[in-house]
Scaffold this active site. Structure first.
Site, short mmCIF file in Angstrom:
data_model
loop_
_atom_site.label_atom_id
_atom_site.label_comp_id
_atom_site.label_asym_id
_atom_site.label_seq_id
_atom_site.Cartn_x
_atom_site.Cartn_y
_atom_site.Cartn_z
NE ARG A 69 -3.67 2.04 2.58
CZ ARG A 69 -3.59 3.22 3.43
NH1 ARG A 69 -2.37 3.30 4.14
NH2 ARG A 69 -4.44 4.13 3.61
CB SER A 118 -11.96 -0.91 2.09
OG SER A 118 -10.53 -1.07 2.01
CE LYS A 140 -8.62 4.60 5.02
NZ LYS A 140 -8.76 4.76 3.94
N1 3NM Z 1 -7.37 0.82 6.12
P1 3NM Z 1 -3.15 0.26 11.70
S1 3NM Z 1 -7.51 1.49 8.58
C1 3NM Z 1 -5.13 0.99 5.75
O1 3NM Z 1 -10.50 1.23 7.47
C2 3NM Z 1 -6.21 1.11 6.51
O2 3NM Z 1 -10.39 0.51 5.49
C3 3NM Z 1 -8.45 1.08 6.88
O3 3NM Z 1 -3.38 0.80 10.19
C4 3NM Z 1 -9.66 0.97 6.54
O4 3NM Z 1 -2.94 -1.16 11.85
C5 3NM Z 1 -5.97 1.48 7.99
O5 3NM Z 1 -1.52 1.21 11.83
C6 3NM Z 1 -4.97 1.58 8.60
O6 3NM Z 1 -3.90 1.07 12.81
C7 3NM Z 1 -4.45 0.54 9.49
#
Ligand code: 3NM
Ligand code: MG
Length: 516
Positions: free
Chosen positions: A41, A110, A139
């Site tokens: 990503r 997603s 994010k």
């Molecule tokens: N997508 P971490 S949350 C890439 O909700 C991504 O679709 C998300 O990062 C979504 O594991 C997210 O560091 C980031 O919290 C997740």
């Protein structure tokens, strides 16, 4: 080979997460540690660089038999020979992507709502990334923070569709919450197949070790389940009531520690109730103390009656310590709907830990559940009822089912549920509502009962509550009691008297008394 989504690594090349690490090294170490799928990503690099990095990553993942998925870009997936793509709701449609990709390519998407999830499954998605579970710095432009309750609703809807689809949760998942996420998000007929993480592995000093820990942790149920097996829904109310005196006797023998992070208005009274009931209370607001306290097999009570800006962080530290040890935690969301700050606090607490018991009055429990249409709460007192009996019973059951815990709605009639059954308890006395602290003490009592009686959480809470409410009835019946002022000391005496009987093995005090 079937798609293994159990530990899904999503890469991040930004300085905040990757820092000066080498992405290839991190991904290789993570593969060694056991991640089962990797998504590249990268929201900023140019196409040429994307293809180059993806190709190099693919050389690595191939050696570990781990599929590589490319975020957003179908063209980059094809050019790099990756096994699939991960689409966002604003990217190319699944149908369009499938036209371009080879027929065995993996297509994930997603989803943050039931509508998005159902549509994706119907269009033939191979897996869904469901989130955002928890707010995460990785994010920040997420559409919805949906928590375990939101994931559960989505899993439940897609379990009714006639198609199999993989599922991973994403957003703020780390080693300390992953077991709870898997446990609480599980719907009746469908659980997550895995978890997707970014920072927990990409920002780790030792990605291999962290991946290994994830694998182990995921394979084990959370400590709060291990230490207290969920009792079956069997056992009618007569049998439950009959079992109460023995539970009280066991608790009295065990003399559990109960750590209450309680409001200052009632701390003294609640400590006296706990001592009278044969418990060992400690009132500490200092989250870091919980680590040392949690090892004694006692319980924690979070009572947010006098919340301050410092409270939430302290609560969360303490909840984590008790959850890690599998020791019971009670949430008493005092005045949950009274202010915007309290409404937020409830959300933060619910997202931050597992509560074996959530105990509150009707308005507070409605706020926790999110059933807030026409809900007002002026202060911390309970106010007149807004729901009828059936609605209250349903609320208790629905919240307990959603959180996979025990819920107690207190009032003239109390409603207790474990998500399967609900019982209404008519014990108690009106004088209990005429003094402060009498509701808060129920949280502390039930917390201690959960700690000392681990065989059946439902029965533990029922026993604590009945002991308490029968003592109140005994006190109110005394001729020396003429109002709240004379009631309170008599009430402590009666709690103490039940303690005395229980410690002498006298089980008759509760005979014929339960009104359930
Ligand atoms: N997508 P971490 S949350 C890439 O909700 C991504 O679709 C998300 O990062 C979504 O594991 C997210 O560091 C980031 O919290 C997740
Ligand atoms: Mg996207």
């Amino acid at each position: 080979m079937a798609l293994d989504l159990s530990l899904y690594l999503v890469t991040d090349s930004t300085p905040a997460i990757l820092g000066s690490r080498d992405i290839y090294k991190v991904v290789e170490e993570a593969c060694k540690g056991g991640v089962t799928i990797v998504q590249y990503r990268d929201k900023t690099s140019d196409t040429g660089a994307l293809v180059e990095t993806a190709t190099k990553l693919h050389d690595i993942t191939k050696r570990y038999n781990v599929p590589l998925i490319i975020n957003d870009r179908v063209d980059v997936a094809i050019a790099s020979g990756a096994e699939g793509v991960h689409l966002g709701q604003d990217d190319m449609s699944i149908t369009a992507a499938k036209k371009i990709l080879s027929k065995d390519a993996i297509v994930g998407i997603s989803a943050s709502t039931v509508e998005e999830a159902v549509k994706a499954v119907e269009e033939g998605a191979d897996y869904l990334g469901i989130g955002t579970l928890f707010a995460t710095p990785t994010k920040t432009n997420t559409k919805n923070i949906i928590g375990t309750a939101g994931v559960k609703t989505i899993l439940d809807s897609i379990s009714r569709l006639n198609r199999t689809v993989g599922t991973v949760g994403i957003g703020g998942i780390n080693l300390s919450n992953v077991q709870r996420v898997l446990y609480q998000s599980a719907a009746e007929n469908k659980a997550l197949d895995g978890v997707a993480v970014v920072s927990a592995i990409m920002a780790a000093d030792d990605p291999k070790a962290v991946a290994e820990q994830f694998k182990k942790t995921i394979a084990t149920p959370p400590a709060f389940v291990r230490s207290s097996p969920e009792a079956s829904a069997a056992g009618d109310v007569t049998a439950l009531a009959a079992a109460v005196p023995e539970v009280v006797q066991k608790v009295v023998k065990f003399h559990p520690i109960v750590h209450s992070m309680i409001n200052f208005v009632v701390a003294n009274f609640v400590a006296n109730v706990a001592i009278s009931a044969g418990l060992s209370p400690i009132m500490s607001q200092y989250g870091d103390e919980a680590k040392d306290l949690a090892v004694h097999g006692g319980s924690l009570v979070i009572n947010m009656g006098t919340l301050t800006s410092a409270s939430i962080g302290e609560y969360l530290k303490a909840v984590k310590a008790y959850n890690t040890n599998g020791n019971p935690v009670v949430l008493d969301p005092v005045g949950a709907g009274a202010t915007a700050i309290r409404r937020d606090a409830v959300k933060t607490l619910m997202a931050g830990g597992y509560f074996d018991l959530i105990k509150g009055n009707e308005r507070e429990i409605r706020q926790v559940y999110g059933n807030t249409a026409n809900l007002t709460q002026r202060g911390v007192d309970s106010g007149p009822s807004t729901l009828n009996d059936v609605e209250k019973a349903t609320l208790a059951r629905d919240l307990a089912r959603r959180e996979r815990n025990i819920v107690l709605i207190t009032g003239t009639i109390d409603y207790l549920s474990d998500g399967q059954r609900v019982i209404a308890i008519k014990n108690g006395h009106e004088l209990l509502s005429k003094a402060t602290g009498t509701g808060c003490a129920i949280g502390t009592i039930c917390g201690a009962y959960l700690a000392a009686y681990r065989d059946n959480k439902f029965l533990a809470v029922l026993a604590g509550l009945l002991m308490y409410e029968i003592a109140a009835e005994n006190a109110a019946a005394k001729d020396t009691v003429s109002g709240p002022g004379t009631f309170l000391p008599a009430f402590l005496d009666e709690i103490h008297s039940i303690w005395q009987k229980a410690s002498e093995g006298d089980l008759t005090w509760a005979q014929g008394r339960a009104k359930i």
